[in-house]
Design an enzyme around this catalytic site. Structure first.
Site, PDB file in Angstrom:
ATOM      1  N   LEU A   8       0.814  -1.213   0.000  1.00 28.29           N
ATOM      2  CA  LEU A   8       0.000   0.000   0.000  1.00 28.29           C
ATOM      3  C   LEU A   8       0.848   1.264   0.000  1.00 28.29           C
ATOM      4  O   LEU A   8       1.680   1.467   0.886  1.00 28.29           O
ATOM      5  CB  LEU A   8      -0.939  -0.007   1.211  1.00 28.29           C
ATOM      6  CG  LEU A   8      -1.869   1.211   1.340  1.00 28.29           C
ATOM      7  CD1 LEU A   8      -2.751   1.364   0.107  1.00 28.29           C
ATOM      8  CD2 LEU A   8      -2.722   1.096   2.599  1.00 28.29           C
ATOM      9  N   HIS A   9       0.622   2.128  -0.987  1.00 26.85           N
ATOM     10  CA  HIS A   9       1.349   3.381  -1.076  1.00 26.85           C
ATOM     11  C   HIS A   9       0.609   4.384  -1.957  1.00 26.85           C
ATOM     12  O   HIS A   9      -0.149   4.006  -2.854  1.00 26.85           O
ATOM     13  CB  HIS A   9       2.764   3.149  -1.644  1.00 26.85           C
ATOM     14  CG  HIS A   9       2.780   2.668  -3.071  1.00 26.85           C
ATOM     15  ND1 HIS A   9       2.448   1.385  -3.426  1.00 26.85           N
ATOM     16  CD2 HIS A   9       3.101   3.308  -4.237  1.00 26.85           C
ATOM     17  CE1 HIS A   9       2.557   1.235  -4.738  1.00 26.85           C
ATOM     18  NE2 HIS A   9       2.936   2.398  -5.249  1.00 26.85           N
ATOM     19  N   PHE A  10       0.842   5.642  -1.666  1.00 29.08           N
ATOM     20  CA  PHE A  10       0.420   6.755  -2.503  1.00 29.08           C
ATOM     21  C   PHE A  10       1.684   7.433  -3.027  1.00 29.08           C
ATOM     22  O   PHE A  10       2.749   7.343  -2.412  1.00 29.08           O
ATOM     23  CB  PHE A  10      -0.397   7.774  -1.699  1.00 29.08           C
ATOM     24  CG  PHE A  10      -1.690   7.236  -1.152  1.00 29.08           C
ATOM     25  CD1 PHE A  10      -2.895   7.469  -1.795  1.00 29.08           C
ATOM     26  CD2 PHE A  10      -1.706   6.490   0.033  1.00 29.08           C
ATOM     27  CE1 PHE A  10      -4.085   6.973  -1.277  1.00 29.08           C
ATOM     28  CE2 PHE A  10      -2.888   5.989   0.555  1.00 29.08           C
ATOM     29  CZ  PHE A  10      -4.086   6.233  -0.102  1.00 29.08           C
TER      30      PHE A  10
END
Length: 450
Positions: free
Chosen positions: A241-243
């Site tokens: 999970l990453h932005f």
């Protein structure tokens, strides 16, 4: 099973070919990473943000009740730390040396020639027909990056005041969220926001992680700092999970597109359609609180994930305006439905490209860049009008289900319906369907994770 071959983006200097990474023997790695072998006793800078009393004002200005907005310390901290990593030679190339231009035309698409992003990497197969996939610790993930690539921890303040600690212990038990550099930057200040990094969450949005991303946009307080999200199947290549986020000091074309209001939710969030833009999507803005806005978008994203629909998200205007963009380019590519001349450009239309920042890898494509060429590529990204209306109905039904769970009713979810007959019918039909199903939804689209 649908797969495409593409050159994966190298986001960390410790990222290796998966075959090599999987073959590494056990024991300490000796590279000062974020895994158990190195993390115990580690200290990293910590930015603690204030998260209470945040509201979106009538003019769309994020404000603090009875207080002046704080100095955008996060903005200067991020850029200062990023520049430090430039001086330490941690990036693969100098992004400020990449040629960039605004393409003549109504929307002002931005073209960048970035030949360094795909060099010296072999194409890898990626599955594009499954948006939700389990985390695989044998593949590259962000716990394997070196601590020198982490700029700071990013957490909510315990005492409701903005604070900065230059040398704070890493709380391994509570899995901190961190901001790290992207060593293959698209633009100045390109970073990754990795929520609860040690939990090793797969690439899927939940309410908590999306609210964290909005807090980062609001804390930066800079309209030229945007955050983006790519789901699996929509050109995310790392299932952790990453932005992403970076600075670009011109408006994105999608931000300039006119919109038509569909409805205003009971929490004050306005939902609109962008008009006269090649990619169909939804625009969310306003809200009685940052959390109201965040929940509306995260519940819609969870709906898309649960229905296996790839999508991208752009967080714009310091967290006050969010674009949700389902797409189908990778699926078309896997099915052989994309023309060879578009494939030859090697452009992967993820959130930045869809928003109008075209990252090009070949000199000839940069020199021949035009609004027509950008429009043609993005038209292949978009869902058809018929499919988009179906997806929009799923989203409104999911919002209705989430509203039921929060204790209100679907009937009062729509505060101000739009006077556009088709949009109003889609919203009302979905909401009525959701209210009839009540608290026990029987379909995947009503699964909302909190």
């Amino acid at each position: 099973m649908l797969k495409i071959k593409r050159v994966p983006t190298v986001v960390s200097n410790f990222q290796k070919d998966e075959a090599d990474d999987g073959a590494r023997s056990g024991g300490g790695c000796g590279r000062n990473c974020l895994q158990k072998c190195c993390i115990q006793g580690a200290k990293l800078p910590l930015y603690a943000f204030k998260r209470v009393n945040e509201v979106v004002g009538e003019k769309g200005v994020l404000a603090l009740d009875n207080e002046e907005a704080p100095v955008a310390f996060l903005d200067s901290l991020l850029l200062g730390e990023w520049e430090d990593r430039v001086q330490r030679g941690l990036f693969r190339y100098d992004v400020t040396a990449c040629e960039t231009k605004v393409i003549p035309g109504e929307y002002g698409f931005i073209a960048q020639l970035n030949e360094g992003r795909h060099l010296k990497k072999r194409p890898t197969e990626f599955r594009v027909d499954k948006v939700l996939q389990p985390f695989d610790e044998s593949k590259f993930n962000f716990t394997k990056v070196g601590q020198e690539e982490v700029l700071f921890q990013f957490e909510a303040s315990d005492d409701n005041e903005v604070q900065f600690f230059p040398n704070a212990p890493v709380d391994v038990e509570n899995s901190p969220s961190v901001v790290a550099i992207n060593v293959s930057p698209i633009e100045y200040g390109h970073v990754l926001l990795i929520p609860r990094i040690l939990e090793c969450l797969p690439q899927r949005i939940d309410r908590e992680s999306f609210l964290l991303a909005l807090h980062m946009a609001a804390e930066a307080g800079n309209p030229y700092f945007r955050l983006g999200y790519n789901s699996l199947g929509a050109f995310a290549t790392i299932n952790h999970l990453h932005f992403q986020a970076y600075y670009l000091a011109v408006p994105f074309p999608i931000e300039k597109a006119p919109t038509r209001k569909i409805t205003t939710l009971n929490g004050g969030v306005k939902i609109s359609d962008p008009l006269n833009y090649p990619v169909r999507g939804l625009v969310f803005e306003g809200g009685n609180s940052l959390e109201d806005l965040s929940n509306a978008v995260s519940d819609s994203s969870i709906c898309l994930q649960g229905n296996n629909i790839p999508y991208n998200v752009l967080i714009s205007d310091s967290g006050k305006r969010i674009f949700l963009l389902p797409q189908c380019y990778a699926e078309k590519q896997a099915l052989g439905e994309v023309s060879s001349d578009l494939l030859d450009t090697q452009v992967n239309p993820a959130v930045w490209e869809i928003s109008g920042h075209m990252v090009l890898k070949r000199k000839e494509d940069y020199e021949e860049a035009s609004e027509g060429n950008a429009w043609r590529l993005l038209a292949e990204v978009s869902l058809s009008e018929e499919r988009f209306e179906e997806v929009k109905a799923l989203i409104f039904e999911a919002i209705s289900c989430a509203d039921d769970r929060s204790g209100s009713t679907a009937e009062n979810l729509l505060e101000e319906p739009d006077d556009n007959p088709q949009s109003r019918k889609v919203a009302n039909d979905a909401l009525n369907k959701g209210s009839h199903r009540g608290m026990v939804p029987g379909k995947q689209e009503c699964l909302v994770q909190h």
